[in-house]
Design an enzyme around this catalytic site. Structure first.
Site, short mmCIF file in Angstrom:
data_model
loop_
_atom_site.label_atom_id
_atom_site.label_comp_id
_atom_site.label_asym_id
_atom_site.label_seq_id
_atom_site.Cartn_x
_atom_site.Cartn_y
_atom_site.Cartn_z
N TYR A 146 0.86 -1.19 0.00
CA TYR A 146 0.00 0.00 0.00
C TYR A 146 0.89 1.22 0.00
O TYR A 146 1.83 1.30 0.78
CB TYR A 146 -0.90 -0.01 1.23
CG TYR A 146 -1.82 1.18 1.36
CD1 TYR A 146 -1.59 2.17 2.31
CD2 TYR A 146 -2.94 1.32 0.54
CE1 TYR A 146 -2.43 3.26 2.44
CE2 TYR A 146 -3.79 2.42 0.66
CZ TYR A 146 -3.53 3.38 1.61
OH TYR A 146 -4.36 4.47 1.73
N ASP A 241 9.37 2.89 -0.50
CA ASP A 241 8.31 3.58 0.25
C ASP A 241 8.54 3.25 1.73
O ASP A 241 8.16 2.19 2.21
CB ASP A 241 6.94 3.11 -0.22
CG ASP A 241 5.84 3.78 0.59
OD1 ASP A 241 4.65 3.54 0.29
OD2 ASP A 241 6.16 4.53 1.53
N LYS A 269 4.57 9.56 8.53
CA LYS A 269 4.33 9.01 9.87
C LYS A 269 5.32 9.55 10.91
O LYS A 269 5.17 10.66 11.40
CB LYS A 269 4.31 7.48 9.81
CG LYS A 269 3.13 6.93 8.96
CD LYS A 269 3.07 5.43 8.98
CE LYS A 269 2.09 4.91 7.96
NZ LYS A 269 0.70 4.89 8.40
P1 KE4 Z 1 -0.88 8.51 4.35
O1 KE4 Z 1 -1.35 9.21 3.08
O2 KE4 Z 1 -1.99 7.71 4.98
O3 KE4 Z 1 -0.18 9.45 5.32
O4 KE4 Z 1 0.27 7.47 3.92
C1 KE4 Z 1 -0.01 6.51 2.95
C2 KE4 Z 1 0.96 5.36 3.08
C3 KE4 Z 1 1.99 5.25 2.16
N1 KE4 Z 1 2.89 4.26 2.24
C4 KE4 Z 1 2.82 3.33 3.22
C5 KE4 Z 1 3.84 2.24 3.27
C6 KE4 Z 1 1.79 3.40 4.19
O5 KE4 Z 1 1.72 2.45 5.16
C7 KE4 Z 1 0.83 4.42 4.12
C8 KE4 Z 1 -0.33 4.53 5.09
N2 KE4 Z 1 -0.46 3.46 6.01
C9 KE4 Z 1 -1.80 3.19 6.49
C10 KE4 Z 1 -1.71 2.08 7.54
N3 KE4 Z 1 -1.37 0.83 6.98
C11 KE4 Z 1 -2.48 4.40 7.03
C12 KE4 Z 1 -3.72 4.13 7.86
C13 KE4 Z 1 -4.96 4.63 7.18
O6 KE4 Z 1 -5.07 4.53 5.94
O7 KE4 Z 1 -5.83 5.13 7.92
#
Ligand code: KE4
Length: 431
Positions: A146, A241, A269
């Site tokens: 993801y 990533d 994060k």
């Molecule tokens: P954000 O746009 O949610 O800040 O980051 C996206 C993202 C990009 N790359 C990786 C490896 C990530 O894990 C994420 C976001 N992680 C999820 C949890 N697995 C965010 C939680 C959510 O979507 O509410």
């Protein structure tokens, strides 16, 4: 058993005004059932909900809280900024230089970096940059990984998309989808096949060097190095990533842990310390293509704002000053060992994957090395396990396909309590 009366009332009201009652799908408890818990306060390793129940927090806001929430140094720094500086000017500020210089010092691949406001912005921008730099259109990602909700990534995506059983999203055009190819994690031959079938058309390969959105899946020894070699041979931009694993598995991220340097890195994060911050960076030659220096456009109203950077900078400084990683590793081993002792006592062969202080207990006895092995997990048993842990005051991600995060603030007593709860929850989840 916590009373969730107020949470239930709030959820009913929320559903009137917010799609699914949540501002991010994975929070909705869809795959585990029941009512999402509305939190009212966070402190260290603990959360307190609107009904006054307290929980040991292993979500940590989905990764940012490696130091626990409301760390005193971070709250003091934020108070100072609020009183003496401000929240946003929309102008250059000195803090932007400070965090950029610090990130370039810490993360091996960074020669230049651009601050943004989320992990999604970081990955979207990095892929656009790789396409602009190479003049090529296609990207390779990995099934189950993801990278945020950018259109190019919602093809066989992980995290909430996988949790909800919707790894491909309506609304993503055929034109976009055809430029996203999916390989199999830990299978270099699947990557080579796609590269050979699309010779000269692949702009980037983007990977979570520690996959954290299909549960936790470590890269097999040699896999990342093989990707590096392939990208060098084919003129493909290698993007790590590290939004989740960056600053989590090591100060310099997975790239420093495994000794493989990508061309671009995306971050988020932890570098926001709980406030909205993302970043992308890498080789100067590539980053110099970013506007206004270069011609690949990328922008953001609140990018580099003083309030968010204050939390991010203070977090990074604490990680450098206190080096929590050996202690995080010690604690993670205690938890992993406790869980495996429980599994042995109960005659269960569930799989645990772990890298540093991010781990996942899969409800399957199949070794989990990629998407197709991860989805052999019994999500119904996981759901029962989740609720039993919640009833015992342990707050886990409401999905089998997410990571469990230990913070520096979790004490040995907290871990012992968690191990006891794990035993009871395994019993409750059924054999
Ligand atoms: P954000 O746009 O949610 O800040 O980051 C996206 C993202 C990009 N790359 C990786 C490896 C990530 O894990 C994420 C976001 N992680 C999820 C949890 N697995 C965010 C939680 C959510 O979507 O509410």
């Amino acid at each position: 058993m916590p009373q969730l009366t107020k949470s239930a009332e709030l959820f009913e009201k929320a559903k009137k005004f917010i799609p699914g009652g949540v501002n991010s799908p994975v929070r909705a408890f869809k795959s585990v059932g029941g009512t999402p818990v509305y939190m009212a306060k966070g402190s260290g390793a603990y959360l307190t909900d609107v009904d006054g129940n307290t929980y040991l927090d292993y979500v940590g806001s989905w990764g940012p809280f490696i130091l626990g929430s409301m760390h005193p140094r971070i709250t003091a720094a934020l108070e100072y900024t609020l009183k003496n500086i401000g929240t946003s000017f929309g102008t250059p500020i000195e803090m932007e230089i400070e965090i950029a210089e610090l990130l370039c010092k810490i993360v091996p691949s960074l020669e230049m970096v651009r601050m943004v406001n989320s992990g999604t912005e970081a990955t979207m921008s990095a892929v656009r940059l790789a396409r602009g730099y190479t003049g090529r259109d296609k990207i390779i990602k990995f099934e189950g990984c993801y990278h945020g909700h950018g259109d190019s990534f919602l093809i066989k995506a992980g995290s909430g998309a996988l949790t909800l059983g919707a790894p491909d999203s309506p609304g993503v055009t055929k034109g976009t989808a055809m430029d996203t190819l999916n390989a199999t994690y830990n299978d270099i031959d699947s990557v080579k096949l796609l590269v050979n079938e699309n010779k000269g058309q692949i702009a980037a390969i983007i990977i979570e060097p520690v996959a954290g959105n299909t549960g936790v899946i470590p890269a097999k020894p040699g896999f990342l190095a093989a990707l590096r070699e392939l990208c060098d041979q084919e003129g493909i931009v290698l993007i790590f990533d590290e939004v989740m694993c960056g600053f989590r598995v090591a100060l310099g991220g997975a790239q420093s842990l495994y000794g493989v340097t990508p061309d671009l890195t995306t971050m988020g994060k932890i570098i926001g310390g709980g406030l909205p911050v993302g970043a992308f960076g890498g080789k100067r030659e590539i980053m110099e293509r970013v506007a206004p220096l270069g011609d690949v456009y990328q922008a953001g109203t609140l990018s580099g704002n003083p309030l968010a950077l204050t939390a991010g900078l203070e977090t990074l400084k604490i990680l450098i000053d206190e080096n929590p990683y050996p202690e995080l590793e010690r604690k993670a081993v205690i938890l992993e060992t406790g869980f495996s002792d429980n599994l042995k006592k109960l005659g269960l062969n569930y799989v645990q994957n772990r890298v540093g202080s991010m781990s996942c207990l899969f409800f399957t006895d199949t070794p989990v090395v990629n998407y197709s092995t991860a989805v052999t997990a019994d999500t119904k048993k996981h759901g029962k396990y989740f609720h039993s842990m919640l009833d015992q005051g342990i707050y886990l991600a409401p999905s089998q396909f997410e990571a469990m995060f230990i913070s520096f603030m979790h004490t040995d007593e907290d871990l012992e309590k968690t191990i006891k709860a794990n035993y009871n929850a395994l019993v409750a989840s059924g054999k």
